[in-house]
Design an enzyme around this catalytic site. Structure first.
Site, PDB file in Angstrom:
ATOM      1  N   ASP A  79      -3.617   2.478  -5.354  1.00  8.95           N
ATOM      2  CA  ASP A  79      -2.398   2.468  -4.532  1.00  8.95           C
ATOM      3  C   ASP A  79      -2.191   1.177  -3.735  1.00  8.95           C
ATOM      4  O   ASP A  79      -1.501   1.187  -2.726  1.00  8.95           O
ATOM      5  CB  ASP A  79      -2.379   3.692  -3.603  1.00  8.95           C
ATOM      6  N   GLU A  80      -2.765   0.078  -4.208  1.00  6.00           N
ATOM      7  CA  GLU A  80      -2.597  -1.184  -3.488  1.00  6.00           C
ATOM      8  C   GLU A  80      -2.443  -2.352  -4.441  1.00  6.00           C
ATOM      9  O   GLU A  80      -3.030  -2.353  -5.519  1.00  6.00           O
ATOM     10  CB  GLU A  80      -3.849  -1.490  -2.650  1.00  6.00           C
ATOM     11  N   ASP A 101       0.873  -1.183   0.000  1.00 10.88           N
ATOM     12  CA  ASP A 101       0.000   0.000   0.000  1.00 10.88           C
ATOM     13  C   ASP A 101       0.908   1.230   0.000  1.00 10.88           C
ATOM     14  O   ASP A 101       1.774   1.359   0.862  1.00 10.88           O
ATOM     15  CB  ASP A 101      -0.882  -0.027   1.260  1.00 10.88           C
TER      16      ASP A 101
HETATM   17  P1  DGT Z   1      -2.024   5.690   3.980  1.00 13.39           P
HETATM   18  O1  DGT Z   1      -2.784   5.541   5.258  1.00 13.39           O
HETATM   19  O2  DGT Z   1      -0.592   6.134   4.231  1.00 13.39           O
HETATM   20  O3  DGT Z   1      -2.132   4.518   3.062  1.00 13.39           O
HETATM   21  O4  DGT Z   1      -2.687   6.938   3.256  1.00 13.39           O
HETATM   22  P2  DGT Z   1      -3.411   7.048   1.848  1.00 13.39           P
HETATM   23  O5  DGT Z   1      -3.687   8.487   1.613  1.00 13.39           O
HETATM   24  O6  DGT Z   1      -2.600   6.370   0.786  1.00 13.39           O
HETATM   25  O7  DGT Z   1      -4.768   6.314   2.127  1.00 13.39           O
HETATM   26  P3  DGT Z   1      -5.473   5.104   1.421  1.00 13.39           P
HETATM   27  O8  DGT Z   1      -4.496   4.039   1.064  1.00 13.39           O
HETATM   28  O9  DGT Z   1      -6.608   4.745   2.300  1.00 13.39           O
HETATM   29  O10 DGT Z   1      -6.084   5.742   0.097  1.00 13.39           O
HETATM   30  C1  DGT Z   1      -5.375   5.898  -1.103  1.00 13.39           C
HETATM   31  C2  DGT Z   1      -5.793   7.177  -1.811  1.00 13.39           C
HETATM   32  O11 DGT Z   1      -7.220   7.166  -1.998  1.00 13.39           O
HETATM   33  C3  DGT Z   1      -5.509   8.429  -0.996  1.00 13.39           C
HETATM   34  O12 DGT Z   1      -4.205   8.971  -1.219  1.00 13.39           O
HETATM   35  C4  DGT Z   1      -6.615   9.366  -1.398  1.00 13.39           C
HETATM   36  C5  DGT Z   1      -7.774   8.466  -1.763  1.00 13.39           C
HETATM   37  N1  DGT Z   1      -8.782   8.434  -0.665  1.00 13.39           N
HETATM   38  C6  DGT Z   1      -8.776   7.615   0.423  1.00 13.39           C
HETATM   39  N2  DGT Z   1      -9.832   7.847   1.218  1.00 13.39           N
HETATM   40  C7  DGT Z   1     -10.541   8.837   0.608  1.00 13.39           C
HETATM   41  C8  DGT Z   1     -11.768   9.530   0.938  1.00 13.39           C
HETATM   42  O13 DGT Z   1     -12.421   9.318   1.962  1.00 13.39           O
HETATM   43  N3  DGT Z   1     -12.174  10.502   0.046  1.00 13.39           N
HETATM   44  C9  DGT Z   1     -11.464  10.776  -1.111  1.00 13.39           C
HETATM   45  N4  DGT Z   1     -11.912  11.709  -1.932  1.00 13.39           N
HETATM   46  N5  DGT Z   1     -10.330  10.157  -1.441  1.00 13.39           N
HETATM   47  C10 DGT Z   1      -9.864   9.203  -0.596  1.00 13.39           C
HETATM   48 CA    CA Z   2      -2.168   4.148   0.798  1.00 14.96          CA
HETATM   49 CA    CA Z   3      -4.920   2.078  -0.014  1.00 13.90          CA
END
Ligand code: DGT
Ligand code: CA
Ligand code: CA
Length: 390
Positions: free
Chosen positions: A136-137, A36
């Site tokens: 992203d996974e 991820d």
């Molecule tokens: P992390 O926790 O370091 O993996 O952080 P992220 O930002 O990579 O989180 P992830 O893996 O849950 O989600 C991947 C991408 O999907 C993130 O960069 C932005 C998008 N995303 C995730 N959750 C939401 C949401 O609730 N609303 C929107 N608009 N986009 C989201």
């Molecule tokens: Ca992520």
């Molecule tokens: Ca993710």
């Protein structure tokens, strides 16, 4: 972990891959990796503009109704310390960050998709069993590649992280486990830039203290019901009897909760997500029969589809040209080659010949849009071998 593969006389059973050649016990041995990318959209923005790196960075979906209306898509880890996270209103994020210099940016999906494709291509070259989940996974089935060794799987994961960082300057977190469920939960345990390995014999100790919400498939609603039943941790969930869970959650989901809480998961890494075709189409400045003008556009589109196919490590066997006439009727011509190719020149030359042929056949009317498509796609033959990482 491999103890059951040892024969009592003292010599080691030669492990015969692929898996279907193993006896029933050994079939249970699998090593799955889940990757991820860390705070993905925000990290890509940091990479594009390193000066924002030490500030809170918030990537937003602006709804456009008023200046700050909309929601946070994601935020870097500095912003998360202030309580900013995916899904909250932009105005709330601004409030939380009012005392600190921070950066708010609109989502730029074209950019994130391009980076994602490059990283996915690296991952795809690391294994022949690859399943992309969203932008992203991904899951990688690496059992054979690492000869069933969790230690070697860890080394492979370190090399993958390094290759992604060296080439794309993006950090990610990796989980390794005996199945997809454990690998996925493990990947989330040490973020960002984490690597977590959970061996079969460690499943119970790993899962049981975690809150039920960490179990894949348990959202806010299910969590609430479980809390009402006094079930807070995965360990507590694992102790519930199946009948009780199915009476509350129904047969399918109740049974899932039961097996998942025990860390069991038989689902396979599904090789999928490969595009059927890659195409681009554009509207001409004005309706025309000027072939030179159409070819100018076609050449550009050819470069686009070609670069997209290169990013994804795909070769193609077929090329087609499509035109939309002024009356909006569509016409196309295709050509298929004997062997797959990756050659841009072939796309361009074939497209030119197809367009000329099409216009010779279509004698009436002028052309409004031109497009190009490559299909019969296949992944590049030369998959990277484990040795390339050794
Ligand atoms: P992390 O926790 O370091 O993996 O952080 P992220 O930002 O990579 O989180 P992830 O893996 O849950 O989600 C991947 C991408 O999907 C993130 O960069 C932005 C998008 N995303 C995730 N959750 C939401 C949401 O609730 N609303 C929107 N608009 N986009 C989201
Ligand atoms: Ca992520
Ligand atoms: Ca993710």
């Amino acid at each position: 972990m491999l103890s059951f593969l040892h024969i009592s006389q003292g010599h080691t059973l030669r492990i015969q891959w692929p898996l279907h050649k193993l006896d029933n016990d050994a079939k249970l041995l699998r090593i799955v990796m889940h990757i991820d990318f860390d705070y993905f959209f925000a990290q890509v923005e940091e990479r594009e503009n390193p000066t924002i790196r030490d500030k809170p960075v918030v990537v937003c979906v602006y709804s456009g109704r008023s200046e700050d209306s909309g929601a946070v898509s994601t935020a870097n880890y500095i912003a998360r310390k202030y309580g900013v996270k995916s899904g909250i209103p932009i105005s709330l994020a601004k409030k939380k960050l009012r005392d600190v210099e921070s950066v708010f940016l609109p989502v730029n999906h074209t950019l994130y998709d391009a980076v994602s494709e490059k990283i996915m291509k690296i991952l795809r070259s690391c294994t022949d069993r690859f399943e992309q989940i969203g932008v992203d996974e991904a899951f990688l089935e690496v059992t054979e590649q690492v000869d069933g060794s969790f230690e070697r799987a860890r080394e492979l994961a370190e090399k993958i992280k390094k290759e992604i960082f060296d080439k794309e300057k993006i950090t990610c977190s990796i989980g390794i486990g005996p199945n997809k469920l454990i690998a996925k939960i493990a990947a989330g345990r040490q973020k960002p830039n984490g690597l977590t390995v959970v061996r079969t014999e460690e499943i119970e100790r790993f899962l049981s203290p975690l809150p039920v919400r960490k179990l894949v498939g348990v959202g806010a609603k299910t969590e609430k019901v479980l809390h009402k039943l006094g079930i807070k941790t995965i360990g507590e969930l694992a102790k519930q009897n199946l009948d009780k869970l199915t009476s509350v959650f129904g047969m399918t989901f109740g049974a899932y909760l039961h097996t998942a809480a025990l860390g069991r998961d038989q689902s396979q890494v599904q090789q999928r997500g490969r595009a059927e075709s890659i195409s681009r189409i554009t509207t001409l400045k004005e309706n025309t029969r000027d072939i030179a003008e159409m070819l100018k556009q076609i050449q550009k589109l050819a470069e686009d589809v070609h670069s997209k196919s290169m990013q994804q490590g795909l070769s193609f066997k077929s090329v087609s040209v499509v035109v939309v006439m002024e009356d909006l009727k569509m016409r196309n011509r295709s050509k298929t080659f004997q062997n797959p190719t990756k050659n841009l020149g072939i796309i361009k030359n074939t497209a030119r010949a197809l367009l000329q042929q099409l216009l010779r056949d279509e004698t009436e009317g002028s052309v409004r849009r031109v497009g190009i498509k490559i299909f019969n796609l296949a992944y590049d033959k030369e998959q990277k071998q484990l040795n390339d990482f050794g």
